[in-house]
Structure formats: C-alpha cells, structure tokens
Scaffold this active site. Structure first.
Site, PDB file in Angstrom:
ATOM      1  N   ASP A   1      -3.279   8.174  -0.972  1.00 53.84           N
ATOM      2  CA  ASP A   1      -3.549   7.349  -0.067  1.00 53.84           C
ATOM      3  C   ASP A   1      -5.085   6.869  -0.422  1.00 53.84           C
ATOM      4  O   ASP A   1      -5.285   5.739  -0.448  1.00 53.84           O
ATOM      5  CB  ASP A   1      -3.550   7.823   1.253  1.00 53.84           C
ATOM      6  CG  ASP A   1      -3.978   6.703   2.345  1.00 53.84           C
ATOM      7  OD1 ASP A   1      -3.490   5.823   2.370  1.00 53.84           O
ATOM      8  OD2 ASP A   1      -4.757   6.956   3.373  1.00 53.84           O
TER       9      ASP A   1
ATOM     10  N   HIS B   1       3.557   6.898   5.631  1.00 50.65           N
ATOM     11  CA  HIS B   1       2.276   7.704   5.875  1.00 50.65           C
ATOM     12  C   HIS B   1       1.609   6.710   6.927  1.00 50.65           C
ATOM     13  O   HIS B   1       0.741   7.165   7.987  1.00 50.65           O
ATOM     14  CB  HIS B   1       1.614   7.897   4.759  1.00 50.65           C
ATOM     15  CG  HIS B   1       0.561   7.076   4.447  1.00 50.65           C
ATOM     16  ND1 HIS B   1       1.215   6.205   3.235  1.00 50.65           N
ATOM     17  CD2 HIS B   1      -0.564   6.463   4.530  1.00 50.65           C
ATOM     18  CE1 HIS B   1       0.216   5.371   2.757  1.00 50.65           C
ATOM     19  NE2 HIS B   1      -1.034   5.452   3.617  1.00 50.65           N
TER      20      HIS B   1
ATOM     21  N   ASP C   1     -22.912  11.120 -27.263  1.00 48.33           N
ATOM     22  CA  ASP C   1     -22.821  10.923 -28.730  1.00 48.33           C
ATOM     23  C   ASP C   1     -21.897  12.243 -29.044  1.00 48.33           C
ATOM     24  O   ASP C   1     -21.667  12.450 -30.451  1.00 48.33           O
ATOM     25  CB  ASP C   1     -24.083  10.693 -29.771  1.00 48.33           C
ATOM     26  CG  ASP C   1     -24.657   9.239 -29.391  1.00 48.33           C
ATOM     27  OD1 ASP C   1     -23.933   8.626 -29.209  1.00 48.33           O
ATOM     28  OD2 ASP C   1     -26.110   9.504 -29.605  1.00 48.33           O
TER      29      ASP C   1
ATOM     30  N   GLU D   1       0.765   5.384  13.085  1.00 49.61           N
ATOM     31  CA  GLU D   1      -0.599   4.482  13.717  1.00 49.61           C
ATOM     32  C   GLU D   1      -0.172   3.328  14.580  1.00 49.61           C
ATOM     33  O   GLU D   1      -0.547   3.052  15.534  1.00 49.61           O
ATOM     34  CB  GLU D   1      -1.320   4.203  12.518  1.00 49.61           C
ATOM     35  CG  GLU D   1      -2.139   5.042  11.793  1.00 49.61           C
ATOM     36  CD  GLU D   1      -3.445   5.561  12.905  1.00 49.61           C
ATOM     37  OE1 GLU D   1      -4.241   4.832  12.890  1.00 49.61           O
ATOM     38  OE2 GLU D   1      -3.272   6.585  13.120  1.00 49.61           O
ATOM     39  N   ASP D   2       1.155   2.817  14.083  1.00 49.75           N
ATOM     40  CA  ASP D   2       1.393   1.417  14.654  1.00 49.75           C
ATOM     41  C   ASP D   2       2.169   1.624  15.986  1.00 49.75           C
ATOM     42  O   ASP D   2       2.107   0.707  17.098  1.00 49.75           O
ATOM     43  CB  ASP D   2       1.813   0.508  13.495  1.00 49.75           C
ATOM     44  CG  ASP D   2       1.033   0.127  12.547  1.00 49.75           C
ATOM     45  OD1 ASP D   2      -0.018  -0.101  12.750  1.00 49.75           O
ATOM     46  OD2 ASP D   2       1.451   0.398  11.325  1.00 49.75           O
TER      47      ASP D   2
ATOM     48  N   HIS E   1       0.802  -1.261   0.052  1.00 53.51           N
ATOM     49  CA  HIS E   1      -0.048  -0.096   0.137  1.00 53.51           C
ATOM     50  C   HIS E   1       0.779   1.282  -0.012  1.00 53.51           C
ATOM     51  O   HIS E   1       0.684   2.188  -0.837  1.00 53.51           O
ATOM     52  CB  HIS E   1      -0.956   0.113   1.194  1.00 53.51           C
ATOM     53  CG  HIS E   1      -1.453   1.158   1.477  1.00 53.51           C
ATOM     54  ND1 HIS E   1      -2.513   1.806   0.619  1.00 53.51           N
ATOM     55  CD2 HIS E   1      -1.533   2.165   2.551  1.00 53.51           C
ATOM     56  CE1 HIS E   1      -2.987   3.031   1.038  1.00 53.51           C
ATOM     57  NE2 HIS E   1      -2.265   3.046   2.401  1.00 53.51           N
TER      58      HIS E   1
HETATM   59 MN    MN Z   1      -2.868   4.640   4.152  1.00 54.31          MN
END
Ligand code: MN
Length: 720
Positions: free
Chosen positions: A155, A88, A275, A92-93, A64
């Site tokens: 993202d 990025h 068209d 979070e982790d 990702h």
């Molecule tokens: Mn992400």
C-alpha cells in the site's frame, strides 16, 4: 539509464497502473482457479465500495487497490493476502464492511483487512530518531499476522509512486515516515525489492535537490561503465566456465539512497562510491559459491580486508552471500556478491518468500507456522552467532511481549504486556506514579487498573498530596512500579504492623491467662534484645509482618514461674478482624473471604496475616505448619467497605448470555471487576466474575438473582 525509473523498471510489476485483467493474469500463473475467482469477487466488491471516489492523481480510486494487489502478486503471495489487498481501504468507507467481508471471503481475509485499517490509524508523530525504532516495533506489535504488514508495505509503495499529487507538506511527512519506518521494516523482513523502491521514492520526495545531483552523477558514471562492464562480465563468465563452475554473472546497479547513506555515514566523497562497479554471481550450490570465489580471485586481485562471508554468518534478516571487492581492469574496484538461487530469492523477497502460495501439503499451514518457519530457517543458517540470542532478537520483534504506547507529547513508551495505567505513570516518572489519581486512554477516562494496548495514547492525571494505593500492588506488572509502591507502603505500614504485632502477642499471652499489661517493661526490652531487636516496637513490627511467630515471642515474655508450663490445650482467643488493618492483613485470592463467614488466618512472612475461608481447599496443603495458623474471626461491625470475591457461573452458550448475567449482577448494586469466559463445550461456557461485595448477605442476594436465570446452569464461589 536514469536511476529511479530504471529501478522501477527492474522491479517486478513496474510503475504504471495495472488493470484488473493484468492482475488476474499475474494470479493465474501461480494460484489455483478458484482463488483467482475469489480475487475477482473481491475486486468487484471493492469497485462497488469505491464507486465515484477519485485519487489525488485524478484516477479512479479502484486503481489503487488493484495496484497494491499487483505488487503482492509479484511476490506470489497467497489468495487471502491478495483479496485483503483489494479490500484494504473498504472498511474506512462503510462501517459494516468487516462483517460483509468475513461473510463473503472468510475470517482470514476479514482479519487481514481489519489489521491494515488498524495500522492506518497509528501515525508516526515525532521525527526523533530514537522514536523511530520504537515506532517500528509498535507497528509489528499491533500486527498479529505478518501478511498485514506485507499489504501495508505494498500500500505504501503504491502511495509513494503516486506521491507527486499530494501537497508538499504532506508529501514530506509521508516520505519521512516511509524512510524511517516502512523501508526499515521491509529491510527487517528481508523484502529487498520493496525496501529499495521505498528508499528511492522517499529520498526523491524528501530531498529532491540531493536526489537530482546524485542521479546526474550516477548517470554519468554509468555511461562510462557501459563501455567496460560487458567485457568484465563476459571475462568472469568465461573464467567460471573454464573451471567448470556453473552459474551466471550479471552486473547490478547501485541505488541512490544507499549511496547517499554511505556518503553520510562514512563521509566518503561521491566519486569513491559511484566509480565502483557492481557484479553478482548466482550459482547452484553453496559449494559453488566458494569455488566461484576462488576462480574470480584468480582473475582479479582481491582488495585486502573487504571479503565478507555472509553465508557462514548471515545477516539478521536472513540475507546470505559472499561479498568481495576486486581490483578490476585499470584498477577500477569491482564489488562482487556470490550467492545461490535460493539465497537470491530470499535476498529479494525475504519473509515474503515463505508466504508464497505453494500447493499441496502447505495448504493448512497457519500464519504463525509460516512466521515460525521463517524464524527457524533464520536459526538454521545462523550457526556462526549465538542462536538463542539471535532468535530472541527476531522473535521479540515478530511476537512482541511488550506494548508500545504514546505519551500525550507523542513519545513512545515500551512496557511489558499486561501493563496498566499505574505502570505507565511510574514509567513516566516515579513522582507521576506516586501522585496519580486517574488516567485517560485516547482522551477517555478509564480506571487506573486498565490494561494498555498497542498504539494508545495515555495521559495520567495527578493530584498534589495523593499517595499510592495498597491495592495497586494487586495489578501492577512492572518491577519499577511494584518496588516504588512497596517502598512507600513499607514506611506507611510500620505503625499498622506494630499494632497488629502487639495484638498477636497479646492473643498468644491470653493462652496463659496473662494480660500483656502484666509483663514488666524490663522483661519486654530484654526479650526484644535477646531476639536481636533494639526496641520492643521493632519486635512487634516483625511479628505483625509475619517474620516472627507470636507464640514463640510470648514464651520469651513469660515470667519465670510460667517457663515450664505445658503448652496450653485450650485454643487461643480468635483475633478480631475489622477490615481496616491495612496492608498487614490481606485476603486470600484463592477463596476470597468476605465478612461474617468462617475464616482462619495464615502467618505469611513479609505479608503479615493472610485471611482464608475455613473451606478453602488450599488449607490442607499447609497442615504441616500448624504453628503458622492463627484463629481469627470477623469483628462485630466490620467497616462498611467492599471485599473482593469470585463467582463461577456456568451458562448455556447463547448470544447475550454474558450480558444478561452481568446485568442481573449489576441490578443487585454490585460492581463487577474482572470477567473471564472459558468455553467448556459446544453448549456451555464458564464465566468467572470478580465482584465487590460488602458481606455474606450481599453475596447471597447476588447468587439468588443469578441462579434463577433461565440460561444459568449452575453457580458457585471460587474456593481455592
Ligand atoms: Mn491504501
């Protein structure tokens, strides 16, 4: 050709996951080798952090961030942006990740990654249309650096590409957010390629059936067009060559979502839209654009009323082109865009074109400069409209002077920067403002004066019978709150003002050794009426509010035998200040007087009596108005409540200096209001504390406690 996937093929980078080696070779094309190495290091850190994690698609998580970096590499964005894209999702982790990123990749990358993580925390809660616009602004407001938005857009693009793996409800929510928030932001910033992809993917996920029907019809129409288009293109190309206009002619595809929107907005049937053939001419100069227009108008007749000159009057995101519609072979309409290469680049990449990595002189340009550069380029091409107005509209979006906050119901309120909980309460409703007693920000109880930040959820606690507090006027910033508090206080002040006014007149009369009681009631009424007031109360009120000067009023009240009396030379008896006068007596915020130190007062129109320290340095500038000065002194026992004052402390710059001084102040049972820190030089900082003290002795204790600290170089009171 199928529309959604053909669109993706047309996009740089394509749809499939790319590996790190593909990413690096994209970067090598435009970044210097050391920046490519940095990107590789960022990749390794990210791979380590996401080790063992899988995406919903079953792929390794690291695919990702690599894909996100790939999308940005196709826009040729600078090295820090690419590193931030790779990192990025790392914060979070692991909570310590930001420090590590700053240490290894510099503050720039750290701030970018942090910015993206913050954006992820704000969720679009309501699907009301009016809310979407505010939410988009909130997103821009939270972001200090436009590159954060670009990482977020990339993202979102990759998440949309892999949306199929999500459960249906989540898919719909993300798709809606994409269509209402992120695609319009991409459009606002002029990043056309991302806008188109987000729209098509969002449309597909939100309305699969409508998407399928439109897609089928569009494919059928394209089948027909295939027979004619090459002929039309080469016909136009030949005409340009004949008239010696350089440039290329290409056919262009129409996109499902824009077709769908057109059908809905203008209520036209599908046939009338699909068209139509799309043609684009890309030529070297602006001059060539107009010449090319002349040439093709000679080949096919233009449809009246369809010509638009977006070169002279560009769209608000900087888009420029000439648009015209022609009657093509056998009457088929041809939609034509004519533009230069530069305009084409801006049309596809918008603001991202200004962030592209450039060598040389560009290297030191700050992010704000980039954004300003973009704005000023928009300005320059915006000659047709009103430049100021235009600039304002763009600037406000990019450098917002507003904060956007949520109500507990998820509605968004827009308030000026610096707004507090009280401003919020009044913005919700004046009754809420009037009754507010406490506030919660993100479910935590905070002081009412707390300043609001973007993205917070604010809840106001109200109580029956609660009334506005005069002190609120010191910190509210919105006109609505200020006016409402003032209006309320005015009614409350009348009795206080009358009382103060009476005391001031009494004091003035004492110069003539005349008690107020000795003045005849008739004389008082006559004096009031002479001065234009209906009652004596009204006269006193105006004196108390500082609108009339007590000595002049006193002269009118004097019995005839005093009228020719000379102005007394003995100074007036000082007016006693008890600290409980309410709003008609206020304490100057330049010198912050506190009980039992020498004071003097100034009569200020509308504000009543303002008390200063006799040492206040502002006094000198008002020497020219001696009639407005008033001798005052503290009453023997000032009511025990706290007064605000300010201390300026010079400390050596050391980790923890501020905390140590604050702790020392707190240890003297003193509350600290505001704190501000200014770094004076490498070694020293000036910290200004706003303190709540009872009197002079209390303050002396604070000063004593702080002065003896090792890190403190000097300490002094603010004195104007
Ligand atoms: Mn992400």
């Amino acid at each position: 050709m199928p529309s959604a996937s053909s669109l993706l093929n047309f996009l740089p980078g394509g749809r499939g996951s790319i590996g790190i080696s593909q990413l690096l070779s994209k970067l090598e094309v435009y970044l210097p080798p050391e920046q490519v190495t940095r990107a590789q290091e960022a990749y390794e850190l990210a791979r380590e952090a996401h080790k063992g994690q899988k995406r919903m698609t079953g792929e390794e998580y690291i695919t990702h961030p690599v894909a996100v970096a790939g999308i940005l590499a196709d826009l040729h964005l600078d090295g820090p942006t690419i590193c931030a894209a790779l990192l990025h999702d790392v914060i979070e982790d692991t909570p310590t990740a930001k420090d590590e990123i700053v240490e290894r990749f510099g503050r720039d990358v750290g701030e970018l990654v942090d910015g993206v993580s913050k954006l992820d925390k704000v969720q679009f809660k309501s699907s009301k249309e009016a809310q979407a616009e505010s939410f988009r602004k909130m997103i821009l407001a939270i972001t200090r650096d436009i590159r954060v938005i670009m990482v977020k857009l990339a993202d979102r693009t990759h998440n949309m590409r892999t949306l199929g793996a999500m459960p249906p409800a989540k898919r719909r929510r993300i798709a809606l957010e994409t269509l209402e928030i992120y695609a319009p932001i991409a459009n606002r910033l002029g990043i056309h390629s991302i806008k188109l992809e987000l729209e098509d993917l969002g449309f597909h996920a939100l309305y699969p059936l409508r998407h399928r029907v439109l897609d089928r019809e569009l494919r059928r129409a394209r089948g027909n067009q295939k027979k004619f288009l090459p002929k039309i293109v080469s016909g136009l190309q030949n005409a340009l060559q004949r008239d010696k206009v350089p440039g290329r002619v290409e056919s262009r595809e129409k996109h499902l979502y824009s077709i769908y929107q057109k059908m809905r907005r203008k209520r036209i049937p599908l046939g009338a839209i699909i068209d139509v053939y799309g043609i684009r001419l890309v030529v070297p100069t602006v001059d060539d654009c107009y010449r090319a227009l002349g040439v093709i108008h000679g080949v096919y007749k233009p449809m009246p009323g369809r010509f638009k000159d977006y070169i002279a009057i560009p769209r608000v995101n900087g888009y420029q082109s000439l648009h015209t519609t022609l009657f093509g072979p056998s009457g088929v309409p041809l939609d034509v865009q004519i533009r230069t290469e530069d305009m084409h680049l801006i049309a596809e990449r918008g603001i991202a074109a200004h962030w592209q990595y450039k060598t040389g002189e560009d290297a030191g340009t700050s992010q704000h400069d980039h954004a300003r550069e973009w704005l000023s380029s928009l300005m320059q091409i915006q000659e047709g409209g009103s430049p100021e107005e235009f600039y304002e509209s763009v600037k406000i979006d990019l450098f917002p002077d507003k904060v956007y906050v949520f109500t507990p119901q998820g509605d968004i309120l827009r308030l000026p920067t610096g707004s507090t909980c009280v401003d919020f309460a009044y913005a919700v409703h004046s009754e809420v403002g009037r009754r507010c007693v406490a506030a919660k920000i993100d479910r935590r109880l905070v002081p009412l004066r707390s300043e609001l930040r973007n993205g917070q959820t604010v809840e106001i606690v109200t109580a029956k019978g609660a009334t506005p507090n005069p002190a609120w006027t010191n910190f509210v910033v919105t006109a609505k709150a200020r006016a409402a508090i003032r209006a309320y206080l005015k009614t409350m002040n009348l009795s206080e003002a009358i009382d103060l006014g009476r005391r001031l007149v009494e004091q003035a009369l004492s110069d003539f050794k005349l008690p107020l009681k000795s003045i005849e009631a008739e004389q008082m009424v006559a004096a009031a009426q002479e001065l234009g007031f209906a009652t004596v109360e009204e006269l006193f009120e105006q004196v108390g509010l500082g609108e009339r000067l007590a000595p002049l009023v006193a002269r009118r009240l004097l019995p005839p035998e005093f009228v020719d009396a000379p102005r007394p030379v003995t100074p007036s008896t000082p007016l006693a200040i008890s600290g409980t006068e309410g709003l008609v007596v206020s304490y100057a915020r330049c010198c912050f007087p506190i009980p039992y130190e020498p004071i003097i007062a100034f009569l200020s129109i509308g504000r009543g009596v303002v008390v200063h320290r006799t040492h206040c340095s502002n006094l000198e500038s008002w020497h020219k108005q001696p009639e407005k000065w008033l001798p005052v002194q503290w009453q023997q026992n000032v009511d025990k409540h706290t007064f605000t004052t300010e201390l300026k402390v010079l400390v050596q710059n050391r980790t923890g200096s501020l905390a140590a001084v604050a702790a020392a102040i707190a240890a003297t049972q003193t509350n600290i209001g505001r704190v501000s820190v200014v770094e004076l030089d490498e070694g020293t900082s000036a910290i200004t504390f706003e303190l709540k003290v009872v009197d002079r002795t209390h303050l002396a204790n604070v000063i004593k406690a702080v002065r003896k600290m090792a890190e403190v170089e000097s300490i002094e009171r603010s004195s104007g």
